[in-house]
Design a protein around this motif. Structure first.
Motif, mmCIF file in Angstrom:
data_model
loop_
_atom_site.group_PDB
_atom_site.id
_atom_site.type_symbol
_atom_site.label_atom_id
_atom_site.label_comp_id
_atom_site.label_asym_id
_atom_site.label_seq_id
_atom_site.Cartn_x
_atom_site.Cartn_y
_atom_site.Cartn_z
ATOM 1 N N LYS A 54 51.777 16.831 41.939
ATOM 2 C CA LYS A 54 50.478 16.203 41.785
ATOM 3 C C LYS A 54 49.424 16.911 42.643
ATOM 4 O O LYS A 54 49.736 17.519 43.667
ATOM 5 C CB LYS A 54 50.572 14.731 42.174
ATOM 6 N N ILE A 55 48.173 16.777 42.219
ATOM 7 C CA ILE A 55 47.059 17.423 42.913
ATOM 8 C C ILE A 55 46.599 16.522 44.048
ATOM 9 O O ILE A 55 46.295 15.349 43.834
ATOM 10 C CB ILE A 55 45.885 17.678 41.950
ATOM 11 N N SER A 56 46.530 17.062 45.269
ATOM 12 C CA SER A 56 46.064 16.305 46.432
ATOM 13 C C SER A 56 44.541 16.404 46.543
ATOM 14 O O SER A 56 43.886 17.118 45.782
ATOM 15 C CB SER A 56 46.725 16.820 47.710
ATOM 16 N N ILE A 57 43.963 15.704 47.521
ATOM 17 C CA ILE A 57 42.514 15.554 47.573
ATOM 18 C C ILE A 57 41.790 16.876 47.839
ATOM 19 O O ILE A 57 40.731 17.136 47.241
ATOM 20 C CB ILE A 57 42.104 14.492 48.623
ATOM 21 N N PHE A 58 42.317 17.737 48.716
ATOM 22 C CA PHE A 58 41.590 18.955 49.061
ATOM 23 C C PHE A 58 41.459 19.899 47.871
ATOM 24 O O PHE A 58 40.340 20.338 47.548
ATOM 25 C CB PHE A 58 42.267 19.644 50.245
ATOM 26 N N PRO A 59 42.552 20.231 47.168
ATOM 27 C CA PRO A 59 42.374 21.034 45.947
ATOM 28 C C PRO A 59 41.523 20.327 44.903
ATOM 29 O O PRO A 59 40.780 20.978 44.165
ATOM 30 C CB PRO A 59 43.811 21.238 45.451
ATOM 31 N N ILE A 104 42.989 36.609 29.108
ATOM 32 C CA ILE A 104 44.456 36.564 29.075
ATOM 33 C C ILE A 104 45.028 36.292 30.466
ATOM 34 O O ILE A 104 45.918 35.443 30.645
ATOM 35 C CB ILE A 104 45.014 37.887 28.517
ATOM 36 N N ALA A 105 44.511 36.990 31.471
ATOM 37 C CA ALA A 105 45.033 36.831 32.837
ATOM 38 C C ALA A 105 44.816 35.417 33.359
ATOM 39 O O ALA A 105 45.721 34.804 33.951
ATOM 40 C CB ALA A 105 44.372 37.851 33.763
ATOM 41 N N LEU A 106 43.618 34.871 33.150
ATOM 42 C CA LEU A 106 43.316 33.541 33.667
ATOM 43 C C LEU A 106 44.002 32.447 32.845
ATOM 44 O O LEU A 106 44.338 31.393 33.377
ATOM 45 C CB LEU A 106 41.805 33.323 33.675
ATOM 46 N N THR A 107 44.214 32.711 31.565
ATOM 47 C CA THR A 107 44.960 31.769 30.739
ATOM 48 C C THR A 107 46.394 31.647 31.238
ATOM 49 O O THR A 107 46.962 30.549 31.295
ATOM 50 C CB THR A 107 44.941 32.207 29.267
ATOM 51 N N TYR A 108 46.976 32.765 31.620
ATOM 52 C CA TYR A 108 48.344 32.738 32.154
ATOM 53 C C TYR A 108 48.410 31.936 33.451
ATOM 54 O O TYR A 108 49.387 31.203 33.695
ATOM 55 C CB TYR A 108 48.844 34.162 32.401
ATOM 56 N N MET A 109 47.372 32.025 34.274
ATOM 57 C CA MET A 109 47.333 31.248 35.510
ATOM 58 C C MET A 109 47.349 29.753 35.193
ATOM 59 O O MET A 109 48.027 28.972 35.873
ATOM 60 C CB MET A 109 46.089 31.614 36.322
ATOM 61 N N ASN A 110 46.606 29.339 34.165
ATOM 62 C CA ASN A 110 46.633 27.939 33.751
ATOM 63 C C ASN A 110 48.019 27.537 33.262
ATOM 64 O O ASN A 110 48.465 26.414 33.505
ATOM 65 C CB ASN A 110 45.612 27.698 32.643
ATOM 66 N N PHE A 111 48.673 28.426 32.587
ATOM 67 C CA PHE A 111 50.011 28.153 32.068
ATOM 68 C C PHE A 111 50.990 27.862 33.191
ATOM 69 O O PHE A 111 51.910 27.042 33.039
ATOM 70 C CB PHE A 111 50.480 29.346 31.232
ATOM 71 N N ARG A 112 50.810 28.481 34.348
ATOM 72 C CA ARG A 112 51.762 28.350 35.452
ATOM 73 C C ARG A 112 51.649 27.040 36.214
ATOM 74 O O ARG A 112 52.487 26.753 37.062
ATOM 75 C CB ARG A 112 51.606 29.527 36.424
ATOM 76 N N ILE A 141 49.013 25.513 41.278
ATOM 77 C CA ILE A 141 48.516 26.878 41.498
ATOM 78 C C ILE A 141 47.021 26.932 41.257
ATOM 79 O O ILE A 141 46.262 27.495 42.054
ATOM 80 C CB ILE A 141 49.248 27.867 40.569
ATOM 81 N N VAL A 142 46.565 26.325 40.159
ATOM 82 C CA VAL A 142 45.138 26.328 39.843
ATOM 83 C C VAL A 142 44.336 25.670 40.961
ATOM 84 O O VAL A 142 43.280 26.165 41.375
ATOM 85 C CB VAL A 142 44.879 25.605 38.504
ATOM 86 N N GLY A 143 44.835 24.552 41.492
ATOM 87 C CA GLY A 143 44.118 23.836 42.547
ATOM 88 C C GLY A 143 43.946 24.648 43.812
ATOM 89 O O GLY A 143 42.841 24.740 44.363
ATOM 90 N N TRP A 144 45.011 25.266 44.287
ATOM 91 C CA TRP A 144 44.899 26.029 45.535
ATOM 92 C C TRP A 144 44.204 27.373 45.338
ATOM 93 O O TRP A 144 43.546 27.873 46.252
ATOM 94 C CB TRP A 144 46.286 26.220 46.160
ATOM 95 N N VAL A 145 44.308 27.931 44.136
ATOM 96 C CA VAL A 145 43.505 29.128 43.830
ATOM 97 C C VAL A 145 42.025 28.768 43.884
ATOM 98 O O VAL A 145 41.195 29.541 44.378
ATOM 99 C CB VAL A 145 43.888 29.701 42.447
#
Length: 487
Positions: free
Chosen positions: A41-46, A167-175, A179-183
């Motif tokens: 789950k996503i915490s408050i800071f991300p 393509i690169a950023l779509t793959y990041m969403n897939f993961r 990961i998206v939150g801390w990125v």
């Protein structure tokens, strides 16, 4: 007439025949059961930085406000406009997002208030608006880099970079959302720092008299309002990720509050520095001009940092917008509004079908110009927000005693009044829209009006499987079930 256990004891919102309850305010889980152990789950800071990127991402793209209206009106706009639009939208998102803490967000609000047909219409225009918005970020990314790399101005190199970046950023969403939150946190810090440094090094060069320049006769009100509107909306987008948030009933309102402060200060401070530190030439204030200001006040090294910050910011906005769009499709599929395959998740817990659909739309629309994208997106977004305001007021009027984990501290009349200023603004934005934008956006709305009956027909023919998740409350009979609690 009283609603049973409304004061302190009621911690759930029974909404249908499945006898499923939303978790209480002190519970740390969401209404949808999470069967994927890899899903955190996503915490408050991300979450704060996800909201920051849903709405803003930094001052990149606000330059047109100075070109349209001059420094004074631009500065006033980014102080006054948040109270007209951002604060009401954030407050409504906090109340409704905690009342219905599940993926799908505003689609669920409208479906519960005025029915699934209009919930689908909202979902259609908001998804399309989000995809159009996401098509803007590769454009902004290249606009900030083309001064250093002229080859990216047009032609095949530009198209290839857009496709590769997508393509690169779509793959990041897939993961996964963790990961998206801390990125988003890392990209946010990297993007904000150069403007803090720019403010410090520009102090000796600032002339306050430059802030007072304006000329109403040469003001482009359409460009001015569209720029303000685009840079200060989308607070409701985070609601489509509510099912992925750790204890959303507590976390979401706090994150919205802190993000609001971060967004407004992240616009006003760079604008104050940029307009005060360099002589005014309104025609130069276009996309990417902050990098030129950085070079003037700090040197080439600061210019490169601002350009890199812009690139990182656009990456952050891209991944967060795509997350919101794809989870919205997942939420609609779980509600039976879209085919069941949209609800499928990868082993990382991400809706890979929704991600692919959203990415395809971005590639198709990325060839539009900056101004065309903003205008078309704003028109569709306005249509959707009207439905959200109606849903918010209707739920307050018909079910005022229903438990709301976060409640705007106003009564029914106050709830109506909160919606008045943004509604007036919507009317102004729509009235100033160009004919081309109105025609294209109206066609998109009409497609949605026909698409929902078509999907119902496809479902009846059993050509594609539709299903409603039993893990979620049944909103189709929401009104009757809420009324059954009253005695």
């Amino acid at each position: 007439m009283k609603l049973r256990n409304t004061a302190n004891k009621q911690t759930s919102i029974p909404m249908g025949g499945y006898n499923v309850e939303y978790s209480g305010i002190n519970e740390a889980h969401s209404p949808r059961r999470n069967t994927n152990n890899n899903c955190k789950k996503i915490s408050i800071f991300p979450l704060i930085f996800l909201i920051f990127y849903e709405v803003s991402g930094g001052p990149f793209g606000i330059e047109d406000s100075v070109k349209a209206a001059g420094p004074l009106l631009a500065l006033i706009g980014f102080v006054v406009f948040p109270f007209i639009w951002s604060v009401p939208e954030a407050l409504i998102t906090a109340e409704m997002g905690t009342m219905f803490p599940e993926d799908g967000g505003y689609v669920v609000w409208v479906s519960s208030a005025i029915g699934p047909y209009w919930g689908f219409q909202l979902g259609w225009v908001k998804w399309l608006s989000g995809v159009i918005d996401n098509a803007l970020y590769p454009v902004l990314f290249l606009d900030y880099l083309k001064s250093g790399f002229p080859v990216l101005s047009n032609g095949y190199p530009r198209i290839l970079v857009v496709a590769g970046l997508t393509i690169a950023l779509t793959y990041m969403n897939f993961r996964g959302m963790t990961i998206v939150g801390w990125v988003a946190v890392l990209l946010g810090v990297f993007s904000i720092l150069p403007f803090i440094i720019m403010g410090l090094v520009s102090i000796p060069k600032i002339e306050p008299s430059r802030w007072l320049v304006f000329d109403l006769h040469t003001t482009d009100w359409n460009l001015y309002l569209n720029t303000l509107f685009w840079n200060l909306n989308y607070w409701d987008s985070i609601s489509t990720l509510a099912g992925e948030v750790d204890n959303p009933k507590k976390t979401l309102p706090k994150a919205l509050f802190y993000a609001l402060i971060l967004v407004v200060s992240g616009y006003f401070f760079p604008l104050l520095v940029g307009t005060g530190a360099v002589p005014l030439d309104r025609q130069l204030w276009t996309d990417g001009y902050f990098s030129e200001i950085a070079k003037i006040v700090g040197g080439v090294w600061l210019r490169w940092w601002v350009q890199a910050g812009a690139a990182m910011s656009n990456m952050g906005m891209f991944v967060t917008e795509m997350s919101s769009d794809s989870f919205q499709l997942l939420g609609m599929a779980e509600r039976g509004m879209l085919p069941e395959f949209f609800a499928k998740r990868s082993r990382y817990g991400t809706p890979y079908i929704g991600i692919l659909f959203s990415a395809s739309g971005v590639v198709l629309l990325s060839q539009l110009t900056f101004q065309e994208i903003i205008a078309a997106e704003n028109f569709l977004y306005c249509f959707g927000m009207v439905l959200e305001f109606i849903a918010f007021v209707r739920l307050r009027m018909k079910y005022p005693a229903t438990t709301r984990p976060y409640r705007i501290p106003v009564g029914t009349i106050g709830a109506v009044l909160i919606c008045v200023p943004p509604t007036v603004l919507i009317c102004v934005v729509l009235a100033l829209s160009k004919v081309k934008v109105v025609v294209l956006s109206s066609v998109a709305v009409v497609i949605g009006l026909m698409l929902q009956p078509f999907l119902k027909w496809v479902e009846k023919k059993r050509w594609v499987k539709f299903s409603t998740s039993a893990d979620l409350p049944d909103l189709h009979n929401a009104h009757e079930n809420i009324e059954s609690l009253v005695y």
